[in-house]
Design a protein around this motif. Structure first.
Motif, short mmCIF file in Angstrom:
data_model
loop_
_atom_site.label_atom_id
_atom_site.label_comp_id
_atom_site.label_asym_id
_atom_site.label_seq_id
_atom_site.Cartn_x
_atom_site.Cartn_y
_atom_site.Cartn_z
N UNK A 140 0.85 -1.19 0.00
CA UNK A 140 0.00 0.00 0.00
C UNK A 140 0.88 1.24 0.00
N UNK A 141 0.41 2.29 -0.61
CA UNK A 141 1.15 3.55 -0.56
C UNK A 141 0.19 4.72 -0.68
N UNK A 142 0.68 5.87 -0.24
CA UNK A 142 -0.14 7.09 -0.24
C UNK A 142 0.79 8.29 -0.27
N UNK B 20 3.95 2.58 2.24
CA UNK B 20 5.05 3.45 1.86
C UNK B 20 4.49 4.77 1.34
N UNK B 21 5.36 5.74 1.16
CA UNK B 21 4.93 6.96 0.49
C UNK B 21 4.96 6.73 -1.02
N UNK B 22 4.15 7.47 -1.73
CA UNK B 22 4.13 7.36 -3.18
C UNK B 22 5.51 7.67 -3.76
N UNK B 23 6.22 8.60 -3.15
CA UNK B 23 7.55 8.98 -3.64
C UNK B 23 8.55 7.82 -3.56
N UNK B 24 8.30 6.88 -2.66
CA UNK B 24 9.22 5.76 -2.47
C UNK B 24 8.90 4.56 -3.37
#
Length: 219
Positions: A37-39, A76-80
């Motif tokens: 999952x990411x955001x 995770x973050x979307x940037x990662x």
């Protein structure tokens, strides 16, 4: 196989629709597919009080922190996230797609998708990696990809969002919440979820079918 699930917060009024997210996890687990999952790590549009259905003007929440509530410890973050580590992308619905992942809530038919989310969707599509979307998230797919292909086919139910879908060059397929529609040419699978019914069992069937068809596209 590793699937990315893009979250937009926690709670239908200002983030991801929790039931759709959990049913997506259930289906992915059923078919033995790993997912992450990411955001986005930024402030959400506003905070919605789901008890009194009013906006909390003085409260500011972070999309990533809210998403972590339903991230199952693997967020995770979307940037990662690199699309090289993903085999496919799933977008649950919820009003967060209109408030946090785009500015649809403000601009309606003139809306734009958040630039990082738009890039993610386009990069997945151009890499020929399947995308699955449910409920209002189909509107993001329409806006990002409507001009990338001559014939984009997405589903809805009860004619929900039909106007905005058609404005973005989508051929709209009317189905019920137990069904999923596969656009084989563009490798996109959609299901109406709560656009068609409030019956959670019917939505479960539709999301399960969406995930199954989605996995078949991956191969």
């Amino acid at each position: 196989m590793n699937i990315g699930v893009l979250l937009s917060g926690c709670g239908v009024g200002d983030g991801s629709q929790i039931e759709e997210v959990i049913l997506t996890y259930l289906a992915l687990d059923k078919y033995g597919v790993d997912y992450i999952c990411f955001a986005q790590d930024k402030s959400q549009y506003h905070t919605f009080n789901h008890l009194n259905e009013k906006v909390e003007e003085s409260e500011n929440r972070n999309i990533l922190k809210e998403s972590a509530r339903i991230g199952r410890g693997r967020i995770k973050t979307l940037d990662d996230i690199s699309i090289d580590e993903l085999d496919g992308l799933v977008l649950p619905g919820g009003v967060g797609v209109f408030k946090n992942l785009s500015n649809y809530i403000l601009e309606k038919e003139n809306f734009v998708v958040d630039k990082d989310v738009d890039k993610l969707i386009k990069d997945m599509y151009l890499s020929k990696k399947p995308i699955a979307a449910m409920c209002g998230a189909t509107v993001l797919i329409a806006k990002s990809l409507g001009n990338e292909t001559k014939q984009l086919e997405l589903c809805t139910s009860n004619n929900a969002h039909r106007k905005i879908l058609e404005m973005n060059n989508v051929t709209v397929k009317e189905v019920n919440s137990r069904e999923a529609y596969v656009d084989i040419q563009n490798r996109i699978v959609t299901t109406p979820a709560f656009l068609g019914t409030q019956n959670l069992y019917e939505i479960k069937i539709g999301i399960d079918r969406m995930v199954r068809e989605f996995i078949e596209l991956i191969g």
